[in-house]
Design a protein around this motif. Sequence first.
Motif, PDB file in Angstrom:
ATOM      1  N   GLY A  37       0.808  -1.365   0.067  1.00  0.00           N
ATOM      2  CA  GLY A  37      -0.073   0.131  -0.153  1.00  0.00           C
ATOM      3  C   GLY A  37       0.712   1.186   0.149  1.00  0.00           C
ATOM      4  O   GLY A  37       1.978   1.198   0.209  1.00  0.00           O
ATOM      5  N   ASP A  38       0.232   2.385  -0.283  1.00  0.00           N
ATOM      6  CA  ASP A  38       1.074   3.512  -0.416  1.00  0.00           C
ATOM      7  C   ASP A  38       1.448   4.264   0.797  1.00  0.00           C
ATOM      8  O   ASP A  38       2.507   4.788   1.082  1.00  0.00           O
ATOM      9  CB  ASP A  38       0.010   4.703  -0.979  1.00  0.00           C
ATOM     10  N   THR A  39       0.591   4.043   1.945  1.00  0.00           N
ATOM     11  CA  THR A  39       0.884   4.722   3.266  1.00  0.00           C
ATOM     12  C   THR A  39       2.228   4.305   3.918  1.00  0.00           C
ATOM     13  O   THR A  39       2.915   5.212   4.354  1.00  0.00           O
ATOM     14  CB  THR A  39      -0.268   4.552   4.582  1.00  0.00           C
ATOM     15  N   PRO A  40       2.503   2.959   4.107  1.00  0.00           N
ATOM     16  CA  PRO A  40       3.634   2.496   4.614  1.00  0.00           C
ATOM     17  C   PRO A  40       5.014   2.646   3.869  1.00  0.00           C
ATOM     18  O   PRO A  40       5.785   2.593   4.394  1.00  0.00           O
ATOM     19  CB  PRO A  40       3.190   1.062   5.256  1.00  0.00           C
ATOM     20  N   GLY A 132      -1.915  -0.940   7.113  1.00  0.00           N
ATOM     21  CA  GLY A 132      -2.452   0.372   6.517  1.00  0.00           C
ATOM     22  C   GLY A 132      -4.061   0.076   6.888  1.00  0.00           C
ATOM     23  O   GLY A 132      -4.574  -0.937   7.389  1.00  0.00           O
ATOM     24  N   ILE A 133      -4.688   1.182   6.635  1.00  0.00           N
ATOM     25  CA  ILE A 133      -6.128   1.166   6.715  1.00  0.00           C
ATOM     26  C   ILE A 133      -7.025   1.569   5.475  1.00  0.00           C
ATOM     27  O   ILE A 133      -6.693   2.658   4.857  1.00  0.00           O
ATOM     28  CB  ILE A 133      -6.466   2.231   7.894  1.00  0.00           C
ATOM     29  N   GLY A 134      -7.610   0.611   5.151  1.00  0.00           N
ATOM     30  CA  GLY A 134      -8.540   0.841   3.913  1.00  0.00           C
ATOM     31  C   GLY A 134      -9.558   1.824   4.073  1.00  0.00           C
ATOM     32  O   GLY A 134     -10.024   2.270   5.148  1.00  0.00           O
ATOM     33  N   HIS A 138     -10.812  -1.684   5.924  1.00  0.00           N
ATOM     34  CA  HIS A 138     -10.200  -3.024   6.280  1.00  0.00           C
ATOM     35  C   HIS A 138      -8.532  -2.974   6.604  1.00  0.00           C
ATOM     36  O   HIS A 138      -8.131  -1.925   6.422  1.00  0.00           O
ATOM     37  CB  HIS A 138     -10.335  -3.769   4.585  1.00  0.00           C
ATOM     38  N   LYS A 167      -6.216   2.202  -7.759  1.00  0.00           N
ATOM     39  CA  LYS A 167      -5.041   3.226  -7.899  1.00  0.00           C
ATOM     40  C   LYS A 167      -3.696   2.566  -7.820  1.00  0.00           C
ATOM     41  O   LYS A 167      -2.945   3.416  -8.472  1.00  0.00           O
ATOM     42  CB  LYS A 167      -5.171   3.970  -6.652  1.00  0.00           C
ATOM     43  N   TYR A 168      -3.607   1.374  -7.686  1.00  0.00           N
ATOM     44  CA  TYR A 168      -2.300   0.667  -7.767  1.00  0.00           C
ATOM     45  C   TYR A 168      -2.066   0.415  -9.502  1.00  0.00           C
ATOM     46  O   TYR A 168      -0.737  -0.330  -9.653  1.00  0.00           O
ATOM     47  CB  TYR A 168      -1.974  -0.332  -6.801  1.00  0.00           C
ATOM     48  N   LYS A 201      -8.596   9.878   4.410  1.00  0.00           N
ATOM     49  CA  LYS A 201      -8.623   8.846   5.468  1.00  0.00           C
ATOM     50  C   LYS A 201      -9.386   9.347   6.877  1.00  0.00           C
ATOM     51  O   LYS A 201      -9.492   8.526   7.786  1.00  0.00           O
ATOM     52  CB  LYS A 201      -7.426   8.229   5.894  1.00  0.00           C
TER      53      LYS A 201
HETATM   54  P1  PGA Z   1      -2.876   2.444   1.346  1.00  0.00           P
HETATM   55  O1  PGA Z   1      -3.991   1.104   1.281  1.00  0.00           O
HETATM   56  O2  PGA Z   1      -1.813   2.596   2.117  1.00  0.00           O
HETATM   57  O3  PGA Z   1      -2.358   2.559  -0.132  1.00  0.00           O
HETATM   58  O4  PGA Z   1      -4.102   3.771   1.512  1.00  0.00           O
HETATM   59  C1  PGA Z   1      -4.389   1.015   2.568  1.00  0.00           C
HETATM   60  C2  PGA Z   1      -5.157  -0.045   2.627  1.00  0.00           C
HETATM   61  O5  PGA Z   1      -6.210  -0.234   1.524  1.00  0.00           O
HETATM   62  O6  PGA Z   1      -4.774  -1.039   3.216  1.00  0.00           O
END
Ligand code: PGA
Length: 238
Positions: A37-40, A132-134, A138, A167-168, A201
């Motif tokens: 994911g993008d955040t970490p 990460g948090i969706g 999720h 988005k990925y 978020k």
């Molecule tokens: P993100 O994804 O860090 O790209 O926002 C988080 C996730 O969906 O687990």
Amino acid sequence: MDVKISESHEAMSYHAASQVAAYVRARESALICFAGGDTPLRTYQILIEMQKKGRVNLKDSYYVSLDEWVGLGYADKGSCQQMMRDGFYSPAGISESHICLFDGLSGDMSEECEKVEAFIRRFGGIGLAILGIGMNGHIGFNEPNGSDREGCFVIELHEVTKRVGQKYFPNGVPLSKGITIGYKTLEKADEVIYVAGGEKKNEIVKLILNSQPNPEVPATMLKNHHNICFYLSGMSFI
Ligand code: PGA
């Protein structure tokens, strides 16, 4: 439950990386679960920078993947495996024998589940997990009202996960199922780190912080973990 608010994504990532580095330093061989994911991603880059400066050795730890899109593998840019190999395992110099990743292209998904479960068992459980948090709350592919089984499983993805997940993949890919470590196994980790940032978020993080654990919002299910920290940035409601 600890909540650490940072003024920027950079500062948030630095704080999360510092916790991981402290955990790794204190153990000879830790089992770490890193989310894609993008955040970490910036957290992982900072860990690599710390290693280059001799402040942490990431190479003696072991790593297990949190999840993968079923039907996608390393060659698919944007897959969890591609993100984690190119974003962390390769630049950090982690040897192949220290990594266990879901293969989303495997013809036998139950074998993939068993492979990852066996790796986790080898270490007596996950030591530290960064999640990460969706947008739908999720964690990994623990989807709203999804499975509460122990171990790993394949799951039909929630509509929001399928939509946001595009988005990925700038060229578009069909997303229907995911394979993941279940939250019942994640909650046994010694330390759990949530990272979330940015205006988009705000709503879901606010809901998570204000809700009792409930399967409709999977990230709430780990709220009562004995050592969980939310690293947040860009949260205008706080
Ligand atoms: P993100 O994804 O860090 O790209 O926002 C988080 C996730 O969906 O687990």
